[in-house]
Design a protein around this motif. Sequence first.
Motif, PDB file in Angstrom:
ATOM      1  N   GLY A 250      -9.316  17.434  37.660  1.00 32.65           N
ATOM      2  CA  GLY A 250      -8.216  17.315  38.818  1.00 32.65           C
ATOM      3  C   GLY A 250      -7.331  16.298  38.122  1.00 32.65           C
ATOM      4  N   ALA A 251      -7.722  15.000  37.638  1.00 32.13           N
ATOM      5  CA  ALA A 251      -6.576  14.219  37.112  1.00 32.13           C
ATOM      6  C   ALA A 251      -5.920  14.519  36.054  1.00 32.13           C
ATOM      7  N   LEU A 252      -6.331  15.135  35.143  1.00 33.52           N
ATOM      8  CA  LEU A 252      -5.559  15.294  33.944  1.00 33.52           C
ATOM      9  C   LEU A 252      -4.877  16.568  34.369  1.00 33.52           C
ATOM     10  N   GLU A 253      -4.986  17.711  35.251  1.00 30.43           N
ATOM     11  CA  GLU A 253      -4.247  18.602  35.663  1.00 30.43           C
ATOM     12  C   GLU A 253      -3.003  18.093  36.447  1.00 30.43           C
ATOM     13  N   GLY A 254      -3.390  16.873  37.024  1.00 33.58           N
ATOM     14  CA  GLY A 254      -2.226  16.217  37.883  1.00 33.58           C
ATOM     15  C   GLY A 254      -1.181  15.260  36.876  1.00 33.58           C
ATOM     16  N   MET A 255      -1.799  14.948  35.870  1.00 32.31           N
ATOM     17  CA  MET A 255      -1.033  14.140  34.923  1.00 32.31           C
ATOM     18  C   MET A 255      -0.249  15.309  34.099  1.00 32.31           C
ATOM     19  N   ARG A 256      -0.780  16.328  33.562  1.00 34.34           N
ATOM     20  CA  ARG A 256      -0.169  17.445  32.832  1.00 34.34           C
ATOM     21  C   ARG A 256       1.287  17.754  33.853  1.00 34.34           C
ATOM     22  N   THR A 257       1.162  17.910  35.090  1.00 32.24           N
ATOM     23  CA  THR A 257       2.209  18.254  35.800  1.00 32.24           C
ATOM     24  C   THR A 257       3.242  16.988  36.066  1.00 32.24           C
ATOM     25  N   GLU A 258       2.577  16.071  36.071  1.00 36.16           N
ATOM     26  CA  GLU A 258       3.778  14.816  36.082  1.00 36.16           C
ATOM     27  C   GLU A 258       4.245  14.460  34.812  1.00 36.16           C
ATOM     28  N   VAL A 259       3.786  14.626  33.725  1.00 31.06           N
ATOM     29  CA  VAL A 259       4.461  14.432  32.533  1.00 31.06           C
ATOM     30  C   VAL A 259       5.551  15.296  32.282  1.00 31.06           C
ATOM     31  N   GLN A 260       5.162  16.728  32.527  1.00 31.28           N
ATOM     32  CA  GLN A 260       6.276  17.803  32.530  1.00 31.28           C
ATOM     33  C   GLN A 260       7.476  17.545  33.304  1.00 31.28           C
ATOM     34  N   ARG A 261       7.242  16.934  34.527  1.00 33.34           N
ATOM     35  CA  ARG A 261       8.113  16.722  35.539  1.00 33.34           C
ATOM     36  C   ARG A 261       9.145  15.407  34.956  1.00 33.34           C
ATOM     37  N   ALA A 262       8.500  14.321  34.396  1.00 32.47           N
ATOM     38  CA  ALA A 262       8.934  13.427  33.880  1.00 32.47           C
ATOM     39  C   ALA A 262       9.841  13.583  32.600  1.00 32.47           C
ATOM     40  N   ARG A 263       9.425  14.497  31.805  1.00 30.07           N
ATOM     41  CA  ARG A 263      10.210  15.106  30.849  1.00 30.07           C
ATOM     42  C   ARG A 263      11.358  15.805  31.371  1.00 30.07           C
ATOM     43  N   GLN A 264      11.393  16.703  32.094  1.00 30.00           N
ATOM     44  CA  GLN A 264      12.516  17.458  32.696  1.00 30.00           C
ATOM     45  C   GLN A 264      13.590  16.385  33.196  1.00 30.00           C
ATOM     46  N   LYS A 265      12.966  15.488  34.363  1.00 25.50           N
ATOM     47  CA  LYS A 265      14.127  14.255  34.805  1.00 25.50           C
ATOM     48  C   LYS A 265      14.312  13.371  33.843  1.00 25.50           C
ATOM     49  N   GLN A 266      13.793  13.237  32.565  1.00 25.36           N
ATOM     50  CA  GLN A 266      13.999  12.279  31.772  1.00 25.36           C
ATOM     51  C   GLN A 266      13.773  10.503  32.037  1.00 25.36           C
ATOM     52  N   THR A 267      12.590  10.485  32.842  1.00 24.47           N
ATOM     53  CA  THR A 267      12.142   9.426  33.346  1.00 24.47           C
ATOM     54  C   THR A 267      10.985   8.907  32.294  1.00 24.47           C
ATOM     55  N   TRP A 268      11.569   8.202  31.356  1.00 26.09           N
ATOM     56  CA  TRP A 268      10.789   8.146  30.116  1.00 26.09           C
ATOM     57  C   TRP A 268       9.696   6.863  30.372  1.00 26.09           C
ATOM     58  N   GLY A 269      10.015   5.975  31.360  1.00 24.58           N
ATOM     59  CA  GLY A 269       9.029   4.943  31.823  1.00 24.58           C
ATOM     60  C   GLY A 269       7.687   5.684  32.230  1.00 24.58           C
ATOM     61  N   GLU A 270       7.743   6.834  32.885  1.00 22.76           N
ATOM     62  CA  GLU A 270       6.623   7.396  33.429  1.00 22.76           C
ATOM     63  C   GLU A 270       5.735   7.875  32.340  1.00 22.76           C
ATOM     64  N   VAL A 271       6.583   8.504  31.318  1.00 21.69           N
ATOM     65  CA  VAL A 271       5.797   9.008  30.017  1.00 21.69           C
ATOM     66  C   VAL A 271       5.014   7.979  29.609  1.00 21.69           C
ATOM     67  N   VAL A 272       5.621   6.870  29.305  1.00 16.22           N
ATOM     68  CA  VAL A 272       4.664   5.725  28.873  1.00 16.22           C
ATOM     69  C   VAL A 272       3.639   5.396  29.662  1.00 16.22           C
ATOM     70  N   TRP A 273       3.849   5.477  31.008  1.00 12.85           N
ATOM     71  CA  TRP A 273       2.599   5.017  31.594  1.00 12.85           C
ATOM     72  C   TRP A 273       1.605   5.892  31.580  1.00 12.85           C
ATOM     73  N   HIS A 274       2.045   7.229  31.793  1.00 17.11           N
ATOM     74  CA  HIS A 274       0.901   8.284  31.838  1.00 17.11           C
ATOM     75  C   HIS A 274       0.177   8.251  30.389  1.00 17.11           C
ATOM     76  N   LEU A 275       0.797   7.894  29.474  1.00 16.31           N
ATOM     77  CA  LEU A 275       0.188   8.110  27.966  1.00 16.31           C
ATOM     78  C   LEU A 275      -0.722   6.772  27.867  1.00 16.31           C
ATOM     79  N   GLY A 276      -0.196   5.730  28.418  1.00 13.86           N
ATOM     80  CA  GLY A 276      -1.391   4.631  28.575  1.00 13.86           C
ATOM     81  C   GLY A 276      -2.369   4.844  29.574  1.00 13.86           C
ATOM     82  N   ARG A 277      -2.195   5.775  30.548  1.00 16.75           N
ATOM     83  CA  ARG A 277      -3.691   6.049  31.402  1.00 16.75           C
ATOM     84  C   ARG A 277      -4.293   7.110  30.532  1.00 16.75           C
ATOM     85  N   LEU A 278      -3.972   7.948  29.761  1.00 11.79           N
ATOM     86  CA  LEU A 278      -4.590   8.886  28.889  1.00 11.79           C
ATOM     87  C   LEU A 278      -5.445   7.919  27.808  1.00 11.79           C
ATOM     88  N   ARG A 279      -4.730   7.131  27.341  1.00  8.88           N
ATOM     89  CA  ARG A 279      -5.439   6.187  25.983  1.00  8.88           C
ATOM     90  C   ARG A 279      -6.516   5.479  26.622  1.00  8.88           C
TER      91      ARG A 279
END
Length: 218
Positions: free
Chosen positions: A103-132
């Motif tokens: 469930g968490a990874l499905e939510g993360m994938r959605t949020e990463v895609q949304r951040a990519r579309q909105k170009q909110t790059w700080g969110e991408v960094v944050w989610h990558l840190g969570r994944l790592r």
Amino acid sequence: MSTRAWPSREEWQAKAEYAVRTSQTMYERLDRLQPDTNWWSLGEESELEELASTAAPEMRRLLTAEINRLRAQMPDRPAPGRERVSWFVALEDEAYDNACNLGALEGMRTEVQRARQKQTWGEVVWHLGRLRSHYPAVALPERLLAAHDRMTELTASADEHRKEAAVAAEQAAVDKEIARRATDKAWAKELKRRATIDSPRVIRVGPQIATSKDEQMT
């Protein structure tokens, strides 16, 4: 009538700094003064965008692979809704952990895609840190780890710029309030405020019973 013990003028003036610093956080003040400010330099912003725009789709591929793996282990997982809630509550041990991660990874994938579309790059960094940090089952390639290290440095730089601006904004507000409280005009206004608190206006609501004096005036 209030019996409040008000501070003297000197005490009131001495608390100017305290009043400013406790009325709101320095970041709340900064965001009010400079809303939607970009705290990266132009070069830092360009580098972050290049790194994050490359990292986001690679993250999404890794997330999809792990999501598909976990879904294959839970073929009886119901569609979202009450049935899934009941199913989830009945899980135990590893099955429960896998369902949580899925469930968490499905939510993360959605949020990463949304951040990519909105170009909110700080969110991408944050989610990558969570994944790592929290999902060791997802093996990140060295290039993605290196990109995350650099993006973390860039976001830390932006955070430091924002902090410096917030400290400066708060100090400017402190200096202004100290100067204001030193004036007779400000003291007179403070006394008026206290008088209003000590003797608040009474507002009557609803029909009133007239006294004999009231009746004589009508």
